[in-house]
Design a protein around this motif. Structure first.
Motif, PDB file in Angstrom:
ATOM      1  N   ARG A   1      -1.811   1.745  -1.126  1.00 60.58           N
ATOM      2  CA  ARG A   1      -1.105   0.508  -1.439  1.00 60.58           C
ATOM      3  C   ARG A   1      -1.558  -0.661  -0.555  1.00 60.58           C
ATOM      4  O   ARG A   1      -1.204  -1.803  -0.835  1.00 60.58           O
ATOM      5  N   ALA A   2      -2.307  -0.356   0.497  1.00 60.65           N
ATOM      6  CA  ALA A   2      -2.791  -1.420   1.385  1.00 60.65           C
ATOM      7  C   ALA A   2      -4.254  -1.772   1.131  1.00 60.65           C
ATOM      8  O   ALA A   2      -4.869  -2.491   1.913  1.00 60.65           O
ATOM      9  N   CYS A   3      -4.804  -1.258   0.044  1.00 61.72           N
ATOM     10  CA  CYS A   3      -6.216  -1.484  -0.256  1.00 61.72           C
ATOM     11  C   CYS A   3      -6.467  -2.859  -0.878  1.00 61.72           C
ATOM     12  O   CYS A   3      -5.644  -3.377  -1.635  1.00 61.72           O
ATOM     13  N   LYS A   4      -7.643  -3.390  -0.588  1.00 63.14           N
ATOM     14  CA  LYS A   4      -8.124  -4.578  -1.281  1.00 63.14           C
ATOM     15  C   LYS A   4      -8.625  -4.187  -2.681  1.00 63.14           C
ATOM     16  O   LYS A   4      -8.876  -3.005  -2.948  1.00 63.14           O
ATOM     17  N   PRO A   5      -8.800  -5.175  -3.579  1.00 64.65           N
ATOM     18  CA  PRO A   5      -9.477  -4.878  -4.844  1.00 64.65           C
ATOM     19  C   PRO A   5     -10.866  -4.292  -4.588  1.00 64.65           C
ATOM     20  O   PRO A   5     -11.556  -4.680  -3.647  1.00 64.65           O
ATOM     21  N   GLU A   6     -11.253  -3.327  -5.413  1.00 59.81           N
ATOM     22  CA  GLU A   6     -12.541  -2.626  -5.343  1.00 59.81           C
ATOM     23  C   GLU A   6     -12.693  -1.803  -4.062  1.00 59.81           C
ATOM     24  O   GLU A   6     -13.805  -1.501  -3.631  1.00 59.81           O
ATOM     25  N   ALA A   7     -11.583  -1.412  -3.448  1.00 55.13           N
ATOM     26  CA  ALA A   7     -11.642  -0.544  -2.270  1.00 55.13           C
ATOM     27  C   ALA A   7     -12.120   0.850  -2.651  1.00 55.13           C
ATOM     28  O   ALA A   7     -12.033   1.264  -3.814  1.00 55.13           O
ATOM     29  N   ARG A   8     -12.618   1.576  -1.652  1.00 47.00           N
ATOM     30  CA  ARG A   8     -13.056   2.964  -1.829  1.00 47.00           C
ATOM     31  C   ARG A   8     -12.219   3.838  -0.899  1.00 47.00           C
ATOM     32  O   ARG A   8     -12.175   3.585   0.310  1.00 47.00           O
ATOM     33  N   VAL A   9     -11.568   4.846  -1.468  1.00 47.54           N
ATOM     34  CA  VAL A   9     -10.698   5.741  -0.700  1.00 47.54           C
ATOM     35  C   VAL A   9     -11.346   7.123  -0.653  1.00 47.54           C
ATOM     36  O   VAL A   9     -11.530   7.764  -1.688  1.00 47.54           O
ATOM     37  N   LEU A  10     -11.675   7.580   0.547  1.00 47.74           N
ATOM     38  CA  LEU A  10     -12.332   8.867   0.738  1.00 47.74           C
ATOM     39  C   LEU A  10     -11.293   9.944   1.035  1.00 47.74           C
ATOM     40  O   LEU A  10     -10.558   9.853   2.020  1.00 47.74           O
ATOM     41  N   THR A  11     -11.231  10.965   0.192  1.00 48.61           N
ATOM     42  CA  THR A  11     -10.356  12.113   0.465  1.00 48.61           C
ATOM     43  C   THR A  11     -11.189  13.164   1.201  1.00 48.61           C
ATOM     44  O   THR A  11     -12.031  13.832   0.607  1.00 48.61           O
ATOM     45  N   ILE A  12     -10.917  13.301   2.505  1.00 50.31           N
ATOM     46  CA  ILE A  12     -11.691  14.192   3.370  1.00 50.31           C
ATOM     47  C   ILE A  12     -10.999  15.538   3.524  1.00 50.31           C
ATOM     48  O   ILE A  12     -11.639  16.575   3.669  1.00 50.31           O
ATOM     49  N   GLY A  13      -9.663  15.536   3.539  1.00 44.37           N
ATOM     50  CA  GLY A  13      -8.905  16.768   3.724  1.00 44.37           C
ATOM     51  C   GLY A  13      -7.422  16.471   3.704  1.00 44.37           C
ATOM     52  O   GLY A  13      -6.999  15.324   3.497  1.00 44.37           O
ATOM     53  N   PHE A  14      -6.629  17.508   3.940  1.00 46.56           N
ATOM     54  CA  PHE A  14      -5.172  17.383   3.791  1.00 46.56           C
ATOM     55  C   PHE A  14      -4.470  18.062   4.968  1.00 46.56           C
ATOM     56  O   PHE A  14      -3.713  19.018   4.803  1.00 46.56           O
ATOM     57  N   ALA A  15      -4.734  17.532   6.181  1.00 48.97           N
ATOM     58  CA  ALA A  15      -4.176  18.131   7.392  1.00 48.97           C
ATOM     59  C   ALA A  15      -2.653  18.094   7.401  1.00 48.97           C
ATOM     60  O   ALA A  15      -2.021  18.896   8.094  1.00 48.97           O
ATOM     61  N   SER A  16      -2.049  17.185   6.641  1.00 45.96           N
ATOM     62  CA  SER A  16      -0.588  17.124   6.568  1.00 45.96           C
ATOM     63  C   SER A  16      -0.010  18.321   5.838  1.00 45.96           C
ATOM     64  O   SER A  16       1.191  18.595   5.935  1.00 45.96           O
TER      65      SER A  16
END
Length: 319
Positions: free
Chosen positions: A221-236
């Motif tokens: 929700r804090a991303c700019k337009p055309e942002a890239r979100v990398l899913t590396i893992g799920f430590a939570s």
């Protein structure tokens, strides 16, 4: 020889005496000097990692040591060469056999503990940021879990690659380590509203997320337009569910990334990354952070440091 083995899933690994392995064709025998621990080792103990070696198996994904013997058809690296290798398993032992072609020579100024802490953490972040997300100078990079094994390297590499780096971690002690690694802005995820802080800084162009859960949702929700979100893992422990309409409205890309997968279908991506990282290390531009160095007999304690999130950077087992 001694080896730390998983004999039953969801049970603590144990140090056992096992036969020294013999290298098969295309393999080398490595006298192991140090082994870096990874979050993936915890998943392998539970039997939930992407790779599931047959029981019993020796833990330890990444090692550094010297070439002790060659299998059939192997002449390089030479006997006695100092190398590092990502073998996926088999590293928490006095000797191990690994594919010769995957051996990476060590820079002269790199010791074995640094080498064992180097490959997975740095190359995960480098390939993710450079090859997958195409991070550019001037981008704003948000790193979640920024004091962890891979998170801290993402902070360091992001700064080296010219980004403005926002580091998110739990507590002032961990954030101080992120600051030392080059972070421009700090977010305490125990007390700060991540979404609001990142938005106040103009938003994120790239998000590096080894945590998942609620932090993923806040970062998205804090991303700019055309942002890239990398899913590396799920430590939570929570794999986030993505509302596709959020991707649509801002033209956001969510990018899956599994470093070890490239070994099977595009290994040159990893070898090219490790060559560049070795150059940067030799030039003094990278500084592995090892919070704990323990002997083989305390490998279980090292894994508990990862599980309880009491370590920063890497935990390394020395032989």
């Amino acid at each position: 020889m001694r080896a730390v083995q998983v004999t039953e899933y969801n049970h603590p690994p144990v140090v056992q005496n096992v036969p020294q392995p013999t290298p098969a064709a295309g393999e080398v025998l490595v006298k192991i000097e140090a082994c870096g621990l990874n979050f993936g080792d915890l998943l392998m103990v539970k039997g939930t990692y992407q790779e599931r070696p047959a029981l019993p198996f020796t833990l330890g994904m990444e090692v550094a040591g010297t070439i002790a013997a060659h299998g059939e058809g192997v002449s390089s690296p030479p006997i006695g060469a100092r190398i590092a290798i990502f073998g996926g398993s088999g590293g928490l032992a006095e000797f191990g056999t690994f594919t010769a072609a995957l051996c990476v020579p060590l820079p002269d100024n790199m010791d074995f503990p640094d080498a064992a802490a180097f490959q997975v953490a740095y190359s995960t972040s480098h390939v993710a940021l450079d090859y997958r997300a195409q991070l550019k100078p001037g981008d704003t990079l948000l790193v979640l879990g920024a004091a962890g094994g891979v998170g801290l390297t993402a902070v360091e590499l992001g700064k080296l690659m010219g980004a403005t780096v926002i580091a998110a971690a739990r507590g002032s002690d961990k954030l101080a380590i992120c600051k030392q690694a080059g972070a421009d802005h700090l977010i305490d995820t125990d007390t700060d509203d991540l979404r609001e802080v990142v938005k106040s800084l103009g938003g994120a162009d790239v998000v590096y997320d080894p945590v998942g859960g609620d932090l993923f949702t806040a970062a998205l929700r804090a991303c700019k337009p055309e942002a890239r979100v990398l899913t590396i893992g799920f430590a939570s422990g929570t794999v986030p569910q993505i509302a596709a309409n959020h991707l649509l409205v801002k033209n956001i890309n969510v990018i899956g990334f599994y470093w070890g997968g490239y070994l099977r279908f595009k290994p040159e991506v990893l070898t090219d990354s490790l060559k560049q990282l070795s150059i940067w290390y030799a030039e003094g531009k990278l500084h592995p952070h090892i919070s704990h160095t323990l002997p083989l007999a305390q490998a279980a304690e090292g894994l508990e440091l990862l599980r309880s999130r009491k370590s920063t950077g890497k935990v390394v087992i020395t032989l």
